[in-house]
Design a protein around this motif. Sequence first.
Motif, PDB file in Angstrom:
ATOM      1  N   ALA A  96       0.838  -1.129   0.185  1.00 31.91           N
ATOM      2  CA  ALA A  96       0.012  -0.134  -0.010  1.00 31.91           C
ATOM      3  C   ALA A  96       0.848   1.139   0.099  1.00 31.91           C
ATOM      4  CB  ALA A  96      -1.051  -0.057   1.030  1.00 31.91           C
ATOM      5  N   SER A  97       1.993   1.278   0.619  1.00 34.12           N
ATOM      6  CA  SER A  97       2.730   2.642   0.740  1.00 34.12           C
ATOM      7  C   SER A  97       3.652   2.700  -0.540  1.00 34.12           C
ATOM      8  CB  SER A  97       3.821   2.593   2.133  1.00 34.12           C
ATOM      9  OG  SER A  97       4.617   1.315   1.670  1.00 34.12           O
ATOM     10  N   LEU A  98       4.194   1.578  -1.158  1.00 31.47           N
ATOM     11  CA  LEU A  98       4.455   1.327  -2.616  1.00 31.47           C
ATOM     12  C   LEU A  98       3.644   2.019  -3.574  1.00 31.47           C
ATOM     13  CD1 LEU A  98       6.952   0.772  -4.226  1.00 31.47           C
ATOM     14  CD2 LEU A  98       5.889  -1.250  -4.684  1.00 31.47           C
ATOM     15  N   LEU A  99       2.517   1.860  -3.712  1.00 37.50           N
ATOM     16  CA  LEU A  99       1.621   2.081  -4.489  1.00 37.50           C
ATOM     17  C   LEU A  99       1.172   3.602  -4.448  1.00 37.50           C
ATOM     18  CD1 LEU A  99      -0.986  -0.980  -4.790  1.00 37.50           C
ATOM     19  CD2 LEU A  99       0.909  -0.151  -6.587  1.00 37.50           C
ATOM     20  N   THR A 100       1.100   4.047  -3.194  1.00 36.93           N
ATOM     21  CA  THR A 100       0.924   5.682  -2.606  1.00 36.93           C
ATOM     22  C   THR A 100       1.784   6.286  -3.058  1.00 36.93           C
ATOM     23  OG1 THR A 100      -0.660   4.655  -0.839  1.00 36.93           O
ATOM     24  CG2 THR A 100       0.038   7.094  -1.037  1.00 36.93           C
ATOM     25  N   SER A 101       3.189   5.785  -2.707  1.00 33.43           N
ATOM     26  CA  SER A 101       4.314   6.723  -3.176  1.00 33.43           C
ATOM     27  C   SER A 101       4.382   6.722  -4.592  1.00 33.43           C
ATOM     28  CB  SER A 101       5.467   6.079  -2.480  1.00 33.43           C
ATOM     29  OG  SER A 101       5.754   4.878  -2.891  1.00 33.43           O
ATOM     30  N   PHE A 159       2.173   6.742  -6.980  1.00 31.54           N
ATOM     31  CA  PHE A 159       0.984   7.680  -7.519  1.00 31.54           C
ATOM     32  C   PHE A 159       1.587   9.069  -7.221  1.00 31.54           C
ATOM     33  CE2 PHE A 159      -2.570  10.459  -6.462  1.00 31.54           C
ATOM     34  CZ  PHE A 159      -3.087  10.631  -7.622  1.00 31.54           C
ATOM     35  N   LEU A 160       2.101   9.285  -6.106  1.00 32.24           N
ATOM     36  CA  LEU A 160       2.404  10.681  -5.779  1.00 32.24           C
ATOM     37  C   LEU A 160       3.817  10.889  -6.772  1.00 32.24           C
ATOM     38  CD1 LEU A 160       2.129  10.814  -1.981  1.00 32.24           C
ATOM     39  CD2 LEU A 160       0.746  12.117  -3.653  1.00 32.24           C
ATOM     40  N   LEU A 161       4.788   9.953  -6.924  1.00 32.99           N
ATOM     41  CA  LEU A 161       5.745  10.188  -7.729  1.00 32.99           C
ATOM     42  C   LEU A 161       5.329  10.376  -9.134  1.00 32.99           C
ATOM     43  CD1 LEU A 161       9.002  10.108  -7.642  1.00 32.99           C
ATOM     44  CD2 LEU A 161       8.658   7.630  -8.465  1.00 32.99           C
ATOM     45  N   ALA A 162       4.343   9.820  -9.583  1.00 30.09           N
ATOM     46  CA  ALA A 162       3.783  10.045 -10.984  1.00 30.09           C
ATOM     47  C   ALA A 162       3.082  11.374 -11.164  1.00 30.09           C
ATOM     48  CB  ALA A 162       2.837   8.894 -11.265  1.00 30.09           C
ATOM     49  N   THR A 163       2.687  11.992 -10.037  1.00 30.14           N
ATOM     50  CA  THR A 163       2.132  13.492 -10.206  1.00 30.14           C
ATOM     51  C   THR A 163       3.244  14.635 -10.367  1.00 30.14           C
ATOM     52  OG1 THR A 163       2.497  13.743  -7.897  1.00 30.14           O
ATOM     53  CG2 THR A 163       0.189  13.047  -8.564  1.00 30.14           C
ATOM     54  N   ASN A 164       4.401  14.202 -10.220  1.00 29.95           N
ATOM     55  CA  ASN A 164       5.631  14.871 -10.620  1.00 29.95           C
ATOM     56  C   ASN A 164       5.402  15.250 -12.204  1.00 29.95           C
ATOM     57  OD1 ASN A 164       6.956  15.822  -8.302  1.00 29.95           O
ATOM     58  ND2 ASN A 164       7.815  13.573  -8.337  1.00 29.95           N
ATOM     59  N   PHE A 165       5.003  14.267 -13.035  1.00 31.42           N
ATOM     60  CA  PHE A 165       5.107  14.493 -14.549  1.00 31.42           C
ATOM     61  C   PHE A 165       3.920  14.885 -14.892  1.00 31.42           C
ATOM     62  CE2 PHE A 165       7.528  10.769 -13.189  1.00 31.42           C
ATOM     63  CZ  PHE A 165       8.865  11.278 -13.731  1.00 31.42           C
ATOM     64  N   LEU A 166       2.941  15.430 -14.288  1.00 30.39           N
ATOM     65  CA  LEU A 166       1.616  16.192 -14.566  1.00 30.39           C
ATOM     66  C   LEU A 166       2.071  17.566 -14.882  1.00 30.39           C
ATOM     67  CD1 LEU A 166      -1.098  14.951 -12.229  1.00 30.39           C
ATOM     68  CD2 LEU A 166      -0.838  14.152 -14.716  1.00 30.39           C
ATOM     69  N   LEU A 202      10.108  10.305  -2.605  1.00 29.29           N
ATOM     70  CA  LEU A 202      11.188   9.525  -3.043  1.00 29.29           C
ATOM     71  C   LEU A 202      11.887   8.470  -2.331  1.00 29.29           C
ATOM     72  CD1 LEU A 202      12.782  12.400  -5.263  1.00 29.29           C
ATOM     73  CD2 LEU A 202      11.654  10.405  -6.080  1.00 29.29           C
ATOM     74  N   ILE A 203      11.976   8.949  -1.056  1.00 30.29           N
ATOM     75  CA  ILE A 203      12.745   8.018  -0.061  1.00 30.29           C
ATOM     76  C   ILE A 203      11.698   6.602   0.138  1.00 30.29           C
ATOM     77  CG2 ILE A 203      13.360   7.819   2.452  1.00 30.29           C
ATOM     78  CD1 ILE A 203      14.483  10.702   2.029  1.00 30.29           C
ATOM     79  N   VAL A 204      10.595   6.974   0.328  1.00 29.89           N
ATOM     80  CA  VAL A 204       9.504   6.087   0.758  1.00 29.89           C
ATOM     81  C   VAL A 204       9.463   5.008  -0.608  1.00 29.89           C
ATOM     82  CG1 VAL A 204       7.095   5.300   1.041  1.00 29.89           C
ATOM     83  CG2 VAL A 204       8.253   7.292   2.318  1.00 29.89           C
ATOM     84  N   PHE A 205       9.343   5.596  -2.056  1.00 29.09           N
ATOM     85  CA  PHE A 205       9.257   4.908  -3.064  1.00 29.09           C
ATOM     86  C   PHE A 205      10.343   3.851  -3.097  1.00 29.09           C
ATOM     87  CE2 PHE A 205       9.997   4.069  -7.506  1.00 29.09           C
ATOM     88  CZ  PHE A 205       8.829   3.625  -7.751  1.00 29.09           C
ATOM     89  N   PHE A 206      11.696   4.534  -2.870  1.00 25.66           N
ATOM     90  CA  PHE A 206      12.720   3.443  -3.211  1.00 25.66           C
ATOM     91  C   PHE A 206      12.992   2.757  -2.056  1.00 25.66           C
ATOM     92  CE2 PHE A 206      14.085   6.982  -6.291  1.00 25.66           C
ATOM     93  CZ  PHE A 206      14.052   5.994  -7.436  1.00 25.66           C
TER      94      PHE A 206
END
Length: 62
Positions: A22-27, A29-36, A58-62
Amino acid sequence: MKTLDKVIDVLGKPINFNIMLASLLTSFFLLATNFLPIKYLKRLHLEKFLDNYNYIVLIVFF
């Protein structure tokens, strides 16, 4: 070494796997918003949030 064994045990349990997923998917999604484009970020009210907390995402994603 006992501490490392405990960390591995915590990460290996199925309920913790769901939390990590769940934390990976949430991060992601938030990481993908950088490209909007900026107009969509303003509409979603995420512009200030990403300015302040993007490094944590970024830290949570990696």
